[in-house]
Write a protein that holds these residues in place. Structure first.
Motif, short mmCIF file in Angstrom:
data_model
loop_
_atom_site.label_atom_id
_atom_site.label_comp_id
_atom_site.label_asym_id
_atom_site.label_seq_id
_atom_site.Cartn_x
_atom_site.Cartn_y
_atom_site.Cartn_z
N ARG B 460 0.83 -1.22 0.00
CA ARG B 460 0.00 0.00 0.00
C ARG B 460 0.85 1.25 0.00
O ARG B 460 0.57 2.24 -0.69
CB ARG B 460 -0.91 0.00 1.22
N GLN B 461 1.97 1.19 0.80
CA GLN B 461 2.88 2.34 0.82
C GLN B 461 3.41 2.62 -0.58
O GLN B 461 3.44 3.77 -1.04
CB GLN B 461 4.06 2.07 1.76
N GLY B 466 2.58 5.60 -6.18
CA GLY B 466 2.31 5.40 -7.59
C GLY B 466 2.83 4.12 -8.17
O GLY B 466 2.61 3.79 -9.33
N GLY B 467 3.51 3.37 -7.35
CA GLY B 467 4.07 2.10 -7.86
C GLY B 467 3.05 0.98 -7.80
O GLY B 467 2.02 1.06 -7.15
N ARG B 468 3.33 -0.03 -8.55
CA ARG B 468 2.50 -1.22 -8.52
C ARG B 468 3.43 -2.42 -8.51
O ARG B 468 4.43 -2.45 -9.23
CB ARG B 468 1.57 -1.25 -9.73
N LEU B 469 3.14 -3.38 -7.68
CA LEU B 469 4.07 -4.49 -7.53
C LEU B 469 3.60 -5.72 -8.28
O LEU B 469 2.41 -6.05 -8.28
CB LEU B 469 4.22 -4.86 -6.05
N SER B 470 4.56 -6.37 -8.93
CA SER B 470 4.26 -7.64 -9.58
C SER B 470 4.16 -8.72 -8.50
O SER B 470 4.60 -8.53 -7.37
CB SER B 470 5.37 -8.01 -10.55
N GLU B 471 3.58 -9.86 -8.87
CA GLU B 471 3.50 -10.99 -7.94
C GLU B 471 4.89 -11.35 -7.43
O GLU B 471 5.07 -11.63 -6.26
CB GLU B 471 2.88 -12.20 -8.65
N GLN B 472 5.86 -11.30 -8.34
CA GLN B 472 7.23 -11.66 -7.98
C GLN B 472 7.79 -10.70 -6.94
O GLN B 472 8.42 -11.10 -5.97
CB GLN B 472 8.10 -11.64 -9.24
N GLU B 473 7.52 -9.38 -7.19
CA GLU B 473 8.01 -8.36 -6.26
C GLU B 473 7.33 -8.53 -4.89
O GLU B 473 7.98 -8.40 -3.85
CB GLU B 473 7.75 -6.95 -6.81
N LEU B 474 6.02 -8.85 -4.93
CA LEU B 474 5.30 -9.07 -3.68
C LEU B 474 5.92 -10.23 -2.90
O LEU B 474 6.16 -10.14 -1.69
CB LEU B 474 3.83 -9.36 -3.95
N ALA B 475 6.21 -11.31 -3.62
CA ALA B 475 6.83 -12.47 -2.97
C ALA B 475 8.19 -12.10 -2.41
O ALA B 475 8.59 -12.53 -1.33
CB ALA B 475 6.94 -13.64 -3.94
N GLY B 476 8.91 -11.26 -3.13
CA GLY B 476 10.24 -10.80 -2.69
C GLY B 476 10.16 -10.03 -1.39
O GLY B 476 11.10 -10.06 -0.58
N ILE B 477 9.05 -9.32 -1.19
CA ILE B 477 8.87 -8.62 0.10
C ILE B 477 8.43 -9.60 1.18
O ILE B 477 8.90 -9.60 2.30
CB ILE B 477 7.82 -7.49 -0.05
N ARG B 478 7.52 -10.51 0.76
CA ARG B 478 6.86 -11.40 1.70
C ARG B 478 7.85 -12.41 2.33
O ARG B 478 7.82 -12.61 3.56
CB ARG B 478 5.77 -12.16 0.94
#
Lengths: 489, 535, 167
Positions: B460-461, B466-478
């Motif tokens: 959300r931050q 203005g950014g949008r995260l790909s599934e891969q990027e989300l997994a990289g954070i998760r």
């Protein structure tokens, strides 16, 4: 029977033998008196005797060797006779003379006989010259300068002995001739101290012979009888531990021969009281060893099989009576064994032990000649023998079993004894089979060593349960934690 | 009382898979404990030998009555701290039997950093003395400490529960009439000097033991005076001149013998009497616990299967068996002691909370100690439940758990999350003891859930910028978030931080509880008393 | 801390723990249970050990426990840990020559102040009809002779005290 010429007998001895003599005096209706050193105040003889007279000296033993005090005590007791027991002054001819000179009957042979047999060299010569067998021997005083070399020439093994000795004191076995000089020196020193006579002699040492001795009894009229033999081969350091009669080593023929020899030696010596002729037996050959002119420690086994009270016979002989029986009247009946209880630790090289007798219980159905009582202190001042257990049964095997039971039932707490050793010997195969000799204990050191750990857990369990801190610490732990034991997470 | 009929199928695939997994966890626990107890650099062992000192474990072995249990607490304290260099936080603490008395043993482990106090060392000692206070257990201190680890002093010096609390707790124990004996086996410096001084009895070992506020180097720096440690505060000086110490010991074993003698003289007040019968082993083998605890922490299992392997004869007298079934309540016996068990069989609802609150009050009135078996993800959420007042029902449960006067014991069997941790007598609610199982997890919410929330917040931050995260990027954070979260909710982290009193191999639980229960009965049980229940 | 009993110079450690039936005896390499002891009188009792009953005669004399079991007699000494551990580690103990057995002094061959080396004859004692030489256990100086010629002594009595040179 005519009355005895005395009504009171002074016992110039202590320990079990003094108590044993008191018993016979009582039986004969005589008054008993003992001379005792303070250290012995709480002993059976002193408590049993009709009269106890205290004597003193630099050491306890010195008081019992003090002729003047002993004779004074006899006077004080109005004793008409004196019994010297064994050891101490029993084979001291001068003492016997001094007693006799004061008009007191000495219960023993004539002083001259004591003198003859007391000097081991003279005794050997006497026996040899009468045609009886003795072992080869060299005598120091024949030529003191060459004594060592003559002994050396006789070859090993040999035995260096004090001329005046007895009871194994001062004796040294030499197996390696290199140690001969040292053995002579030590024997001489001990002989000087024990007997006041440093003369020595050396004889051939028979390896592993048996020690067989014959009890003889003579009277004033020259009658001499024997009361059969005693087998005394179970020894340590020349100290007898177990004696029995009849000996399992003798055939009828050999028994007759050895007993007859003993009687003839005694007769030749004009022997007039109870005495013992000791022989070494090797195969079927026996050699005269020495003659003891006194009552022997092991006399009870003879009493058991013959029914003769040797102390009573000694008293009668001293009173001048004729023997009441002839040789054919003396019948050997059954088998008897004596076990000597010593205050010593066989497990620690027979080191003497001391302590206070805290609990003393003797077995039933056996004869006990005891020199100790509960509460008494066992000190190193005297010979370490405490008591004798004597059993009598129809056969040797029954005697041995009875002896084994008796020694295990004997309870003496407070002073270590050789009881465990005695029990081990009488259950040892060689002993049971009668196959032993004077080197038996030396050759079987496991008997003295004992099984160190045998039955230890029962002792540890009893000690633990009888020791308050141990029991308290067990009781203090909560039940839960006791049940969980040594749990760890 | 009825015996629990176990439904576990020991031959099933699932049972065998669980069994294998949990046995591995138990083996890992044992290995970690072994290392924490015994694995020391050779130079440290050599130093002890040179100093003529016994290893702390040998000191304790000599102190304890042979053939009695020792419940060691917090063996793995600090296992996740200080790069793992301070095993056990350089302290050994446990409940053992000395001269027949249940005592707390507190020993500095001078084979670790010379026994220096780290922040978690202080926490472990304070906790040991809290246990002594709560359960009125005498304490034996085996003092051999180099002093506080100064670089971290900010974390153990000034605050309420920092090192001062040790001395305060010692004083409180003494005021309560609970005696302590200290053996001085090394140098007790500065605050450490007060540990023996505040004990009713203390013993100093000649040659190695010394007590002083400032050691020789401090004295030299302050006044220039040159003095040896023994002269300054050795056994002879303190037992014959200053009177700071009571007994002079010629060796450590001599000192221990004296201490045992001292403890043997302690007054032993009668323990609190609760209902007890002769103990009986469970009908089911404890090792079957390995097959019952699920490999996957989220998998549901019936807590009665656990109870059947903890309690006497596997007998369990269940309370309200038909009502609010996600909370199992009932009576059982543990080594003969009657206990009330509160165990999770699912998420907590309003009725579960009411049932629990009622049962706890029954136990409290009945002087029946409470055993909490935790496997809880929290209270149910949602409009329906809020409308029915789940919060006020949860508050009733928390009120009873907080106020109950009977001793409480908590086992974290599997999950412990959210308000469930609190309502099921978590650490904050002063149960006498908290133990974890090696598979357990404790955190505000489950790892998956939490990682989801955290990833969502992060996403959300980024979206706001203005950014949008790909599934891969989300997994990289998760993934890293999940990994750290898992690490910090593990039993090893919890025990490292002293959130519990130690991790137990599940098969040891019954015995550990028995020892803890027995210890707890040294303190009286007050009459029940509660605050205001929100109705 | 285990309990300890000394028998013939050997220490045996043990522990007793209570059980539902009597006690358990923990020895170095075995546990025997149950064990129990019933006292019948001041000096007799029955030991029950591993299912067997053994009559025991006993006398307790301070730390000494004299026991007679199955025809064997042994004396065990309870070692009080306080005393035992206190006695150890005493570096100031003077050198002494002790009596290996009870006996009597025959001759003393040294005088106080004499310098002796390990093995030097200190005195001759007589025990069991044999003379034994007491030798110096170490190098040192004769400080004190505790016995006179002809004096008797008990086992373990201190005969001669030595001091170390330069002490």
């Amino acid at each position: 029977m005519p009355q005895l010429p005395f009504d009171t007998v002074l016992i110039a001895n202590r320990g079990e033998i003094a108590a044993r003599i008191v018993k016979t005096l009582r039986k004969l209706g005589l008054r008993s008196a003992v001379a005792y050193h303070e250290i012995d105040a709480r002993t059976p003889a002193v408590s049993m005797a009709d009269l106890a007279i205290q004597i003193s000296g630099n050491t306890p033993i010195a008081s019992y060797l003090d002729t003047r005090q002993i004779i004074a005590a006899a006077d004080q007791a109005r004793a008409g006779a004196l019994h010297p027991g064994y050891g101490l002054l029993s084979e001291n001819a001068e003492f016997a003379r001094a007693v006799t000179d004061t008009g007191i009957a000495f219960i023993g042979p004539l002083p001259d006989t004591i003198e003859l047999m007391g000097d081991k060299i003279r005794a050997r010569n006497f026996v040899q010259s009468n045609g009886f067998p003795v072992t080869p021997c060299v005598i120091e005083e024949d030529d003191p300068a060459t004594f060592a070399s003559r002994a050396q020439a006789m070859g090993a093994p040999l035995l260096v002995k004090p001329s005046a000795g007895g009871g194994g004191k001062g004796m040294r076995i030499v197996r390696d001739l290199n140690t001969l000089e040292a053995a002579i020196e030590q024997a001489r020193s001990e002989a000087g101290r024990y007997f006041g006579d440093a003369r020595l002699y050396a004889e051939r040492h028979l390896e592993y012979p048996r020690h067989i001795e014959v009890q003889v009894l003579g009277d004033r009229l020259g009658n001499v009888v024997h009361l059969y033999e005693r087998e005394c081969s179970v020894q340590r350091r020349f100290q007898k531990i177990i004696e029995e009669t009849p000996s399992p080593a003798l055939s009828q023929e050999l028994r007759a021969r050895i007993c007859d020899t003993a009687v003839r030696i005694a007769r030749a010596a004009n022997y007039r009281n109870a005495g013992t002729v000791e022989f070494l037996l090797s195969g079927d050959d026996f050699y005269f060893l020495e003659m003891n002119t006194r009552l022997q420690v092991e006399h009870p086994v003879t009493e058991m099989i013959t029914g003769v009270d040797l102390v009573a016979e000694q008293i009668y002989a001293a009173a001048g009576r004729e023997l009441a029986f002839s040789q054919s009247d003396i019948v050997s009946n059954g088998h008897a064994i004596e076990l000597r209880l010593y205050a010593e630790a066989p497990e620690r090289g027979y080191a003497p032990t001391t302590g206070k007798v805290l609990l003393l219980e003797y077995p039933n159905d056996v004869r006990i000649d005891s020199g100790i009582m509960q509460g008494q202190h066992i000190t190193p001042a005297f010979d370490p023998m405490l008591a004798k257990i004597i059993v009598h049964s129809p056969s040797r095997m029954e005697s041995v079993l009875k002896a084994h039971r008796a020694v295990r039932e004997l309870v003496l707490l407070g002073c270590e004894t050789n009881a465990n050793l005695l029990a081990r010997i009488v259950s040892d195969e060689a002993f049971l089979g009668g196959h032993f000799h004077v080197g038996y204990l030396e050759q079987n050191p496991h008997l003295a060593a004992g099984n160190f750990s045998a039955g230890m857990s029962a002792f540890l369990a009893s000690a633990a349960l009888l020791t308050r801190p141990v029991r308290d610490s067990a009781d203090a732990v909560p039940e839960l934690h006791s049940a969980l034991g040594n749990w760890r997470n | 009382m009825q015996r629990i009929g176990s439904a576990a199928d020991v031959d099933s695939q699932e049972f065998r898979r669980n069994d294998l997994h949990n046995r591995q966890l138990a083996a890992e626990l044992k290995e970690r404990q072994r290392l924490a107890r015994f694995d020391r650099p050779e130079k440290d062992i050599e130093r002890l030998r040179r100093q003529n000192k016994l290893f702390v474990r040998n000191r304790i072995a000599a102190l304890l009555d042979p053939e009695t249990p020792f419940l060691e607490l917090s063996t793995l304290a600090a296992n996740k701290a200080y790069n793992g260099e301070v095993p056990g936080a350089a302290q050994v603490v446990g409940i053992g039997i000395v001269a027949g008395r249940e005592v707390i043993v507190h020993a500095d482990d001078s084979s670790v950093k010379s026994g220096a106090w780290y922040p978690l060392s202080v926490k472990k000692i304070v906790r040991a003395l809290d246990i002594a206070i709560e359960n009125r257990l005498p304490v034996v201190h085996l003092c051999d400490c180099a002093g506080g680890f100064l670089p971290l002093q900010a974390e153990f010096f000034a605050d309420r529960y920092h090192a001062g609390r040790i001395l305060r707790n010692q004083s409180i124990l003494s005021r309560m009439g609970v005696p302590q004996v200290a053996i001085v086996m090394g140098q007790c410096t500065a605050a450490g000097a007060y540990v023996p001084a505040l004990s009713e009895y203390n013993i100093v070992v000649e040659g190695t033991g010394a007590i002083f506020l400032g050691g020789p180097p401090v004295v030299k720096a302050a006044t220039g005076e040159q003095v040896s440690a023994q002269e300054l505060g050795g056994a002879l000086m303190h037992t014959s001149v200053s009177g700071t110490s009571d007994y002079f010991a010629t060796s450590e074993l001599h000192a221990i013998a004296i201490a045992r003698n001292v403890v043997a003289r302690f007054h032993q007040p009668a323990k609190t009497c609760i209902d007890r019968v002769a103990p009986e082993p469970p009908a089911y083998d404890a090792s079957e616990l390995y097959g019952i605890i699920p490999e996957d922490a989220r998998a549901q299992f019936d807590m009665r299967e656990i109870i059947a392997r903890l309690v006497d004869g596997s007998r369990f007298d269940e309370y309200q068996p038909r009502y609010a079934t996600s909370l199992v309540c009932g009576f059982a016996r543990l080594y003969g002691y009657q206990v009330g068990i509160v165990a999770n069989n699912g998420v907590l609802f309003g009725d579960s909370a009411l049932k629990g609150a009622h049962f706890i009050q029954i136990c409290d009135k009945n002087r029946t100690p409470l055993l909490f078996l935790q496997n809880v993800t929290g209270f149910m959420v949602g409009r329906e439940y809020e409308r029915r007042g789940i919060t006020k029902d949860g508050a009733k449960l928390i009120m009873t758990v907080s106020s109950a006067s009977v001793p409480k014991f908590t086992i974290i069997c599997n999950s412990s999350h959210g308000a469930g941790t609190y309502a099921m007598s978590g650490r904050a609610f002063d149960p006498r003891f908290v133990f974890s199982w090696p598979n357990s997890q404790i955190s505000a919410m489950g790892a998956e859930q939490a990682a989801g929330v955290l990833t969502h917040v992060k996403a959300r931050q980024l979206a706001r910028n203005g950014g949008r995260l790909s599934e891969q990027e989300l997994a990289g954070i998760r993934e890293p978030v999940l990994e750290e979260y898992r690490e910090r909710s593990s039993a090893y982290y919890a025990t490292s931080e002293l959130w519990d009193d130690g991790i137990l191999d599940p098969v040891d639980t019954r015995t550990a509880l028995a020892i803890a229960l027995s210890a707890s009965l040294n303190a009286p049980i007050d009459a029940p008393q509660y605050g205001v229940f929100r109705m | 801390m285990y309990h300890s009993f000394e028998v013939d110079g050997v220490d045996h450690t043990l522990w007793l723990s209570a059980s539902r039936h009597g006690y358990r005896l923990h020895l170095r390499d075995e546990v025997i249970a149950p064990v129990a002891f019933t006292e019948r009188s001041d000096s007799s009792g029955i030991l029950t050990i591993a299912g067997q009953s053994e009559p025991v005669r006993f006398v307790i004399d301070g730390e000494l426990i004299h026991l007679h079991i199955r025809g064997r007699t042994r004396t065990l000494r309870y070692i009080d840990p306080l005393g035992a551990y206190a006695a150890g580690n005493d570096g100031t103990c003077p050198l002494v020559a002790r009596a290996p057995m009870p006996g009597r002094v025959v001759a003393i061959t040294v005088s106080p102040g004499d310098s002796v080396s390990a093995g030097t004859a200190l005195m001759m004692i007589e025990s069991m009809k044999l003379e034994t030489i007491i030798r110096s256990p170490q190098d040192g100086i004769v400080e004190r002779i505790h016995v006179k010629e002809n004096e008797s002594f008990e086992h373990d009595a201190v005969l001669v005290t030595l001091s170390k040179e330069g002490f």
